[in-house]
Design an enzyme around this catalytic site. Structure first.
Site, PDB file in Angstrom:
ATOM      1  N   HIS B  80     -38.152 -91.635  40.528  1.00  0.00           N
ATOM      2  CA  HIS B  80     -39.496 -91.679  39.949  1.00  0.00           C
ATOM      3  C   HIS B  80     -39.536 -92.736  38.840  1.00  0.00           C
ATOM      4  CE1 HIS B  80     -43.297 -90.604  38.174  1.00  0.00           C
ATOM      5  NE2 HIS B  80     -42.714 -90.356  37.021  1.00  0.00           N
ATOM      6  N   ASP B 109     -53.055-123.766  41.632  1.00  0.00           N
ATOM      7  CA  ASP B 109     -51.997-122.841  42.060  1.00  0.00           C
ATOM      8  C   ASP B 109     -51.021-122.726  40.905  1.00  0.00           C
ATOM      9  OD1 ASP B 109     -50.198-121.224  43.548  1.00  0.00           O
ATOM     10  OD2 ASP B 109     -50.815-122.218  45.388  1.00  0.00           O
ATOM     11  N   TRP B 144     -33.050 -93.495  35.398  1.00  0.00           N
ATOM     12  CA  TRP B 144     -33.479 -94.902  35.534  1.00  0.00           C
ATOM     13  C   TRP B 144     -32.680 -95.797  34.581  1.00  0.00           C
ATOM     14  CZ3 TRP B 144     -36.007 -98.811  32.677  1.00  0.00           C
ATOM     15  CH2 TRP B 144     -36.295 -98.488  31.355  1.00  0.00           C
ATOM     16  N   SER B 174     -36.026-111.546  41.268  1.00  0.00           N
ATOM     17  CA  SER B 174     -37.457-111.716  41.514  1.00  0.00           C
ATOM     18  C   SER B 174     -38.220-111.917  40.210  1.00  0.00           C
ATOM     19  CB  SER B 174     -37.980-110.489  42.262  1.00  0.00           C
ATOM     20  OG  SER B 174     -39.370-110.420  42.200  1.00  0.00           O
ATOM     21  N   SER B 175     -37.940-111.056  39.231  1.00  0.00           N
ATOM     22  CA  SER B 175     -38.665-111.146  37.959  1.00  0.00           C
ATOM     23  C   SER B 175     -38.379-112.448  37.238  1.00  0.00           C
ATOM     24  CB  SER B 175     -38.281-109.979  37.048  1.00  0.00           C
ATOM     25  OG  SER B 175     -38.686-108.775  37.618  1.00  0.00           O
ATOM     26  N   HIS B 258     -35.842-101.974  25.737  1.00  0.00           N
ATOM     27  CA  HIS B 258     -37.000-101.905  24.867  1.00  0.00           C
ATOM     28  C   HIS B 258     -38.000-103.040  25.062  1.00  0.00           C
ATOM     29  CE1 HIS B 258     -39.349 -99.464  22.318  1.00  0.00           C
ATOM     30  NE2 HIS B 258     -39.868-100.593  21.936  1.00  0.00           N
ATOM     31  N   GLU B 260     -38.512-104.331  27.725  1.00  0.00           N
ATOM     32  CA  GLU B 260     -39.125-103.913  28.987  1.00  0.00           C
ATOM     33  C   GLU B 260     -40.378-103.064  28.761  1.00  0.00           C
ATOM     34  OE1 GLU B 260     -38.579-104.610  32.100  1.00  0.00           O
ATOM     35  OE2 GLU B 260     -39.739-103.047  33.091  1.00  0.00           O
ATOM     36  N   TYR B 262     -42.476-103.410  26.440  1.00  0.00           N
ATOM     37  CA  TYR B 262     -43.584-104.328  26.149  1.00  0.00           C
ATOM     38  C   TYR B 262     -43.936-105.171  27.358  1.00  0.00           C
ATOM     39  CZ  TYR B 262     -42.759-102.440  21.650  1.00  0.00           C
ATOM     40  OH  TYR B 262     -42.593-101.542  20.639  1.00  0.00           O
ATOM     41  N   SER B 273     -58.353-106.577  27.098  1.00  0.00           N
ATOM     42  CA  SER B 273     -58.942-107.581  26.209  1.00  0.00           C
ATOM     43  C   SER B 273     -59.912-108.493  26.945  1.00  0.00           C
ATOM     44  CB  SER B 273     -57.843-108.436  25.558  1.00  0.00           C
ATOM     45  OG  SER B 273     -56.968-107.627  24.810  1.00  0.00           O
ATOM     46  N   HIS B 307     -33.264 -97.582  18.609  1.00  0.00           N
ATOM     47  CA  HIS B 307     -33.968 -96.318  18.339  1.00  0.00           C
ATOM     48  C   HIS B 307     -33.907 -95.393  19.558  1.00  0.00           C
ATOM     49  CE1 HIS B 307     -38.106 -98.192  19.622  1.00  0.00           C
ATOM     50  NE2 HIS B 307     -37.515 -97.637  20.632  1.00  0.00           N
ATOM     51  N   HIS B 308     -33.442 -95.932  20.671  1.00  0.00           N
ATOM     52  CA  HIS B 308     -33.186 -95.062  21.825  1.00  0.00           C
ATOM     53  C   HIS B 308     -31.846 -94.347  21.671  1.00  0.00           C
ATOM     54  CE1 HIS B 308     -36.457 -96.712  24.356  1.00  0.00           C
ATOM     55  NE2 HIS B 308     -36.276 -97.780  23.608  1.00  0.00           N
ATOM     56  N   THR B 333     -49.268-103.502  16.798  1.00  0.00           N
ATOM     57  CA  THR B 333     -49.901-102.701  17.854  1.00  0.00           C
ATOM     58  C   THR B 333     -51.173-102.060  17.313  1.00  0.00           C
ATOM     59  OG1 THR B 333     -47.631-102.217  18.461  1.00  0.00           O
ATOM     60  CG2 THR B 333     -49.334-101.087  19.688  1.00  0.00           C
ATOM     61  N   LYS B 336     -54.062-104.419  17.133  1.00  0.00           N
ATOM     62  CA  LYS B 336     -54.767-104.593  18.405  1.00  0.00           C
ATOM     63  C   LYS B 336     -55.786-103.470  18.612  1.00  0.00           C
ATOM     64  CE  LYS B 336     -51.626-107.308  21.204  1.00  0.00           C
ATOM     65  NZ  LYS B 336     -52.578-108.422  21.300  1.00  0.00           N
ATOM     66  N   ARG B 455     -35.130 -82.513  28.778  1.00  0.00           N
ATOM     67  CA  ARG B 455     -35.490 -83.334  29.934  1.00  0.00           C
ATOM     68  C   ARG B 455     -34.441 -83.147  31.031  1.00  0.00           C
ATOM     69  NH1 ARG B 455     -35.840 -89.362  27.698  1.00  0.00           N
ATOM     70  NH2 ARG B 455     -36.466 -89.809  29.824  1.00  0.00           N
TER      71      ARG B 455
END
Lengths: 234, 638
Positions: B80, B109, B144, B174-175, B258, B260, B262, B273, B307-308, B333, B336, B455
């Site tokens: 998941h 293009d 994950w 790919s990314s 982290h 990731e 964002y 926006s 912080h993780h 943040t 925004k 969890r």
């Protein structure tokens, strides 16, 4: 490139020569030039991660051989410090000289077609030979790889494999990644050399030599970091 | 791409918008078609990931349920997370990058159309590679985040983690390829006059994301490579017995993980926006600050990863620094959030479906953001870590943020992509079901978490105060299933039955709305010369933009003598009629991508000591990859 800025609306529905055809770009630079810089930026993070891991694990191996210190195992066998700094200094010198050859190769491609001054010496003629310098760069790169192959096999003979300890795992992976990059560079140079031999590279091909040169110098700079951090600093 | 050899003067057969059939999709290099492929594929994986979530929630509906086994449960929560992050939300963003960036900057293009096709095919093959094993009960089961040494051979001897390690390595290619492409596109293909500070906000946020991608993916590539070496070749990177540091993986993973976060949220920020100013009939409030805060988020995003890891005991100094940095990142943040509110303030707000999703993002993301600031404090985090409180937090930012933003984007850009509106009634139904379902699912998790529910447990005993909240979450998930079914029905039906949309159905301001819907293959018949941030409003409704400082063109902007002032293009021609050279269609990117994935998958056979098979598969794949690349580089682009 900007001077060739292509009409956005006038066309050429038929086939055309890609070398005379330049799209309008915002910066005036070719797309490939920007992409290679982005790629190099990304590669910096790749090697930074590999080098950090090496440094984090430095001195943490439980068994030898070690890079800079002697190790005696349970059976009393003595393993000398494994890094051979004089030999690697030689290979480092070879790789640094390859960057010089690369610079001269790019210059030769740029100079192609400009007439030699009367009474030009052998050096002025040599400066015009892109084949000589491309070949020289590839040869020096391949020599570096030869040194690395020698280094790897001698380490294995002395009892250090990628499985032996943390030093072995991190050392072979880091230098192996770098060696793989040099290999790609040598193949790239040989491809340019092949193009040069078949149709000749001239000032209009400056870009494809330039992006290869950027990559090559980057790989060289990474080696300077590796040589300093892993071989020289104990 | 490089056209090293002399191109042949072949007849021109560039893909045209009129071309149809499977083959035209397989060989396409058109950014819009590739964007469409990304969209459909990612939506499919979104449904797969959703189905996995439904099974998870069904198992947790009541205490001690036996719907699935513990082993299957591990595979479900792992897949998941992996599916939603790498196969759904990132590619959904990529769908918008592909479709919108060239249209928003006035290009025909992307910089490297074939590399773009390559990125898509690698994503598709990688996605299939990592998803298929779940049908055979051998799906990845290490979370994950795949913490090593728990994912090393010692604790995960099966092939499950092999699929994960190799699959993510493939998806990374790919990314990265896509990111190099979009960076080059945005820097180098802006229409004349489109200075950086005139770019639409979606393009800006995408630009930041591409830098996050190229800088964040290498660390996880290295971490995965170490794990791969440990699993297949017996190295010692994560071998505690050999003296390895058990935190090495966590650091390398979260240095990627982290940023990731964002990578997942900034594209959604960009989309809303675009939506908010359009339906408030006001320019975006504080454009410059929006740009700077986006860059700031990207920059600080690299300084908060630990912080993780507050629970692992890094010591007070590291904890304090990372805590401080995490609190700091809430500032841009928050800026925004306030700018979006100020954009709507005193505007002529129209509550269309995309607008509702955009407003929902502001509200829901703020809830997730506030709970995020709560556990930026290590003492609070030690209570909350590994509980459902964290699950509630990141689903409020990912579902309430990214998914809401992406839905806003889909409803907003559907008319541009298809030429038809999505059904409004069904859209409203989807919105409300989705909004209620989301809150019913995730809000109770704050409570089950604070009551101590951990969890990743597959069963729990009754009498701990968790039963009611779990029941609510599960029913919320079922509501989301209904909501998603409504969306899928609407999405598919509206392609043929939706009301016809013109160039600019919403009265929006940016370049993509000046061309027909769907756009012709060449996008712009004439490349526009841009003089402001809101060219279409300047053209149609100058009152709206009066008094706005449009910023000056930067030094990098040069003028193309052939560009024309921004105007609406209504006529539809073929590229050939207009004499616009289009890239050739080609299946080479697909072939090359397939070769690369084959090369990687050869490693799988090493697990059963089938060395000869592994070498055969890998070398065959490598030969296809190299052959594909050579034939690709030697063929002319257009």
């Amino acid at each position: 490139m900007a001077s060739h800025a292509h009409a956005a609306t006038t066309g050429h529905a038929d086939g055309h020569d890609a070398h005379e055809h330049h799209h309008y770009t915002t910066t005036g630079l070719d797309h490939r030039k920007i992409a290679i810089w982005a790629f190099i930026g990304s590669e910096c993070m790749l090697f930074a991660s590999l080098i950090s891991t090496y440094l984090i694990y430095k001195g943490k191996s439980l068994v030898g051989p070690f890079p800079h210190t002697e190790y005696v195992n349970e059976a009393g066998k003595v393993f000398k410090p494994i890094l051979d700094i004089p030999v690697t200094s030689a290979s480092t010198f070879v790789l640094l000289m390859s960057s010089l050859a690369m610079v001269l190769a790019l210059q030769a491609v740029q100079l192609k077609g400009t007439p030699l001054a009367a009474g030009a010496g052998w050096w002025q003629r040599a400066e015009r030979s892109s084949q000589l310098w491309l070949g020289m760069t590839a040869l020096l790169g391949a020599t570096f790889l030869g040194f690395q192959a020698y280094e790897f096999t001698s380490f294995v003979h002395e009892g250090l494999t990628i499985k032996t300890n943390l030093f072995g795992s991190t050392f072979f992976t880091l230098t192996g990644f770098h060696g793989a990059h040099v290999t790609v560079g040598v193949l790239w140079l040989m491809m340019l050399l092949w193009i040069d031999r078949t149709r000749g590279l001239g000032p209009k091909d400056e870009l494809i030599v330039d992006i290869c040169a950027l990559y090559w110098h980057f790989v060289d700079v990474v080696w300077i970091a590796i040589f300093t951090l892993i071989y020289l600093i104990q | 791409m490089a056209t090293i050899a002399q191109p042949s003067h072949a007849t021109h057969v560039g893909a045209s918008a009129e071309q149809t059939g499977i083959w035209s999709w397989i060989t396409t290099v058109d950014h819009k078609r590739i964007g469409t492929l990304y969209l459909w594929t990612a939506l499919f994986f979104f449904l797969v990931g959703g189905l996995e979530a439904v099974m998870i929630r069904t198992q947790l509906m009541r205490p001690n349920m036996g719907f699935v086994s513990a082993d299957t449960y591990n595979q479900l929560f792992t897949m998941h997370g992996t599916t939603m992050v790498f196969l759904a939300v990132m590619p959904l963003s990529a769908a918008f990058f592909n479709y919108l960036i060239p249209l928003q900057i006035g290009a025909r293009d992307v910089a490297f159309p074939r590399l773009n096709a390559f990125s898509y095919w690698v994503y598709l093959f990688g996605g299939i590679f990592i998803t298929l094993p779940i049908l055979f009960q051998v799906a990845p089961d290490g979370g994950w985040f795949g913490y090593a040494p728990l994912t090393s051979n010692q604790f995960a001897p099966g092939p499950n983690i092999d699929f994960w390690v190799i699959g993510l390595q493939i998806l990374g290619v790919s990314s990265l390829a896509a990111a190099f492409n979009f960076i080059t596109t945005i820097i180098n293909m802006r229409a004349p006059g489109m200075s950086l500070m005139r770019m639409p906000m979606f393009t800006w946020m995408s630009f930041v994301v591409q830098f996050l991608l190229i800088l964040a993916f290498p660390p996880i590539t290295v971490a995965l490579f170490f794990l791969l070496m440990d699993r297949f070749f017996g190295t010692t990177f994560y071998a505690i017995a050999a003296g390895a540091d058990p935190l090495l993986w966590q650091h390398l993973f979260w240095v990627f993980g982290h940023p990731e976060v964002y990578i997942l949220i900034l594209p959604a920020f960009g989309l809303v926006s675009e939506v908010l100013p359009t339906f408030s009939k006001k320019p975006l409030f504080g454009y410059n600050v929006m740009v700077y805060s986006g860059i700031m988020i990207g920059f600080l995003g690299f300084g908060v990863w630990a912080h993780h890891m507050f629970a692992v005991g890094m010591g007070p100094v590291a904890d304090s620094i990372f805590s401080l940095m995490t609190m700091l990142i809430a500032v841009p943040t928050g800026v925004k959030i306030f700018n979006w509110i100020a954009t709507m303030w005193a505007g002529e707000v129209r509550f269309t479906v995309p607008m509702k999703f955009a407003i929902a993002l502001i509200g829901m993301f703020t809830i997730g953001g506030i709970s995020g600031v709560m556990h930026s404090s290590p003492p609070a985090d030690l209570q909350q870590t590994d509980t459902y409180f964290i699950v509630a937090h990141f689903h409020y930012v990912l579902f309430g943020g990214s998914i809401m933003g992406i839905f806003a984007g889909i409803y907003f850009y559907y008319p541009k992509m298809t030429g038809r509106f999505m059904n409004d009634g069904l859209g409203n139904l989807h919105f409300w079901l989705n909004f209620i379902g989301m809150n019913l699912t995730f809000f109770p998790m704050h409570f089950s978490g604070l009551y101590g529910m951990p969890r990743r447990i597959y069963q729990y005993d009754s009498g701990q105060g968790w039963d009611l909240f779990n029941m609510m979450s599960t029913y919320g998930t079922y509501l989301l299933v209904v909501a998603t079914a409504v969306f899928v029905w609407n999405f598919i039906r509206s392609r043929s039955t939706g009301a016809i949309a013109g160039n600019d159905p919403w009265g929006a301001a940016t370049l993509e709305w000046s061309i027909p819907s769907p756009p012709p293959e060449y996008n712009f018949a004439q490349i526009p010369e841009v003089t402001s941030r809101y060219p279409l409003w300047d053209l149609k409704d100058p009152k709206k933009t009066a008094g706005i400082d449009h910023s000056h063109a930067d030094a990098m902007t040069i003028t193309d003598a052939h560009a024309v002032p921004v105007h609406e293009e209504t006529e539809r021609h073929t590229a050939k009629e207009l004499g616009i050279p289009m890239p050739f269609s080609t299946a080479k990117p697909l072939f090359t991508a397939f070769g690369m994935c084959t090369m990687f998958s050869g490693l799988l056979f090493l697990r059963n000591d089938m060395f000869a098979v592994a070498m055969t598969v890998t070398l065959t794949g490598a030969a296809m990859l190299i052959g594909g690349l050579i034939s690709w580089f030697t063929a002319p682009l257009e």
